[in-house]
Design an enzyme around this catalytic site. Sequence first.
Site, PDB file in Angstrom:
ATOM      1  N   ASP A 225     -35.862  31.564   2.025  1.00 51.12           N
ATOM      2  CA  ASP A 225     -36.749  30.463   2.414  1.00 51.12           C
ATOM      3  C   ASP A 225     -38.050  31.000   3.026  1.00 51.12           C
ATOM      4  O   ASP A 225     -39.027  30.264   3.156  1.00 51.12           O
ATOM      5  CB  ASP A 225     -36.048  29.582   3.470  1.00 51.12           C
ATOM      6  CG  ASP A 225     -35.720  28.193   2.931  1.00 51.12           C
ATOM      7  OD1 ASP A 225     -36.275  27.825   1.879  1.00 51.12           O
ATOM      8  OD2 ASP A 225     -34.911  27.498   3.568  1.00 51.12           O
TER       9      ASP A 225
ATOM     10  N   LYS B 248     -31.224  22.307  -5.944  1.00 48.52           N
ATOM     11  CA  LYS B 248     -31.375  23.764  -5.854  1.00 48.52           C
ATOM     12  C   LYS B 248     -30.253  24.457  -6.641  1.00 48.52           C
ATOM     13  O   LYS B 248     -30.479  25.444  -7.332  1.00 48.52           O
ATOM     14  CB  LYS B 248     -31.349  24.195  -4.383  1.00 48.52           C
ATOM     15  CG  LYS B 248     -32.624  23.815  -3.644  1.00 48.52           C
ATOM     16  CD  LYS B 248     -32.539  23.961  -2.142  1.00 48.52           C
ATOM     17  CE  LYS B 248     -33.835  23.437  -1.503  1.00 48.52           C
ATOM     18  NZ  LYS B 248     -33.854  23.468  -0.045  1.00 48.52           N
TER      19      LYS B 248
ATOM     20  N   GLN C  53     -29.842  24.674   4.740  1.00 52.73           N
ATOM     21  CA  GLN C  53     -30.642  23.468   4.504  1.00 52.73           C
ATOM     22  C   GLN C  53     -31.020  22.815   5.838  1.00 52.73           C
ATOM     23  O   GLN C  53     -30.152  22.540   6.665  1.00 52.73           O
ATOM     24  CB  GLN C  53     -29.839  22.488   3.619  1.00 52.73           C
ATOM     25  CG  GLN C  53     -30.597  21.246   3.243  1.00 52.73           C
ATOM     26  CD  GLN C  53     -31.827  21.531   2.357  1.00 52.73           C
ATOM     27  OE1 GLN C  53     -31.771  22.325   1.427  1.00 52.73           O
ATOM     28  NE2 GLN C  53     -32.943  20.893   2.665  1.00 52.73           N
TER      29      GLN C  53
END
Length: 284
Positions: free
Chosen positions: A121, A54, A98
């Site tokens: 997200d 990422k 995460q």
Amino acid sequence: MSAEIINGKELAQQLRNEMKKEVLALKESSNITPHLTVILVGDNPASKSYVKGKQKASNEVGISSELIQLPENTTEQELLTTIEDLNQNNSVHGILVQLPLPSHISEQKVIETIEPEKDVDGFHPISVGRMMTGKDTFLPCTPFGIVTMLKSKNIQIEGQHVVIIGRSNIVGKPVGQLLLNENATVTYCHSRTKDLTSYTEQADILIVAIGKAHVIQKQHIKEGAVVIDVGINRLEDGSLTGDVDFDSVVERASFLTPVPKGVGPMTIAMLLKNTIKAAKGLKN
Ligand code: NDP
């Protein structure tokens, strides 16, 4: 028939090239550089590798990214406080924690603490609600990537029967919602579904997000179906494979996504899109 392969790696590269220009234009017009902060708790090797991917992709398009690495024994309160500080920090546009988190930390609490305006997200209940009601929002990255892949090949969605295997909050449920918004007819299947094949063989578009290698074989799909393989499974020799038996399904499907180089790279590209969107601000 031999299916056309939808190469997510190439499509993600194309999207990154476009986003690079978009980031430059934003810098020139508004002097804003999108900034993504990623929080990683603990030492899970898979999570470390996802985070690295990422960050690399962010840097490639000119998004500034920062990694906050916290030890495995970080308390839930310490993590929530870190997020609250980032919520207040105007130079941070996107916040990503995460997953999975160590078991002593509630993922739901963490997700709900991220400011919805920075929820790149797309997991916050407000983002989910906005998606369900068709409002501008951060779409969850994997479902957003899947829809983008279908559209990149001009695959008809409207009126098509989409069958989804898997009903997780991050893949199965939201991809169904997005495709419903695109006027598909959606059927969800899961581990308690009786006679799975009676559903899969009806699918014009079959989306498989189970997490078990090669569950879907040629005999489960109808001729010409579009098959999207979300699964990532590690085989004993260390290689990655999907939930779909690629070698047999490729003979009957019209389009098929590979693993690796399929949905995975698209998920990261959509995170970058969401971060740029966060820097620009959501519309009401
Ligand atoms: P979850 O484990 O949260 O969900 C799996 C789903 O599959 C559940 O709904 C489960 O049913 C269902 N299921 C399990 N076994 C069967 C079966 N034999 N028949 C029918 N349904 C079954 O997984 P995720 O949604 O998080 O991820 C799914 C896969 O996608 C994983 O391999 C993951 O690594 C991968 N993934 C890939 C991403 C990418 O970017 N390419 C991103 C995210 C995930 P039930 O609800 O009844 O338990």
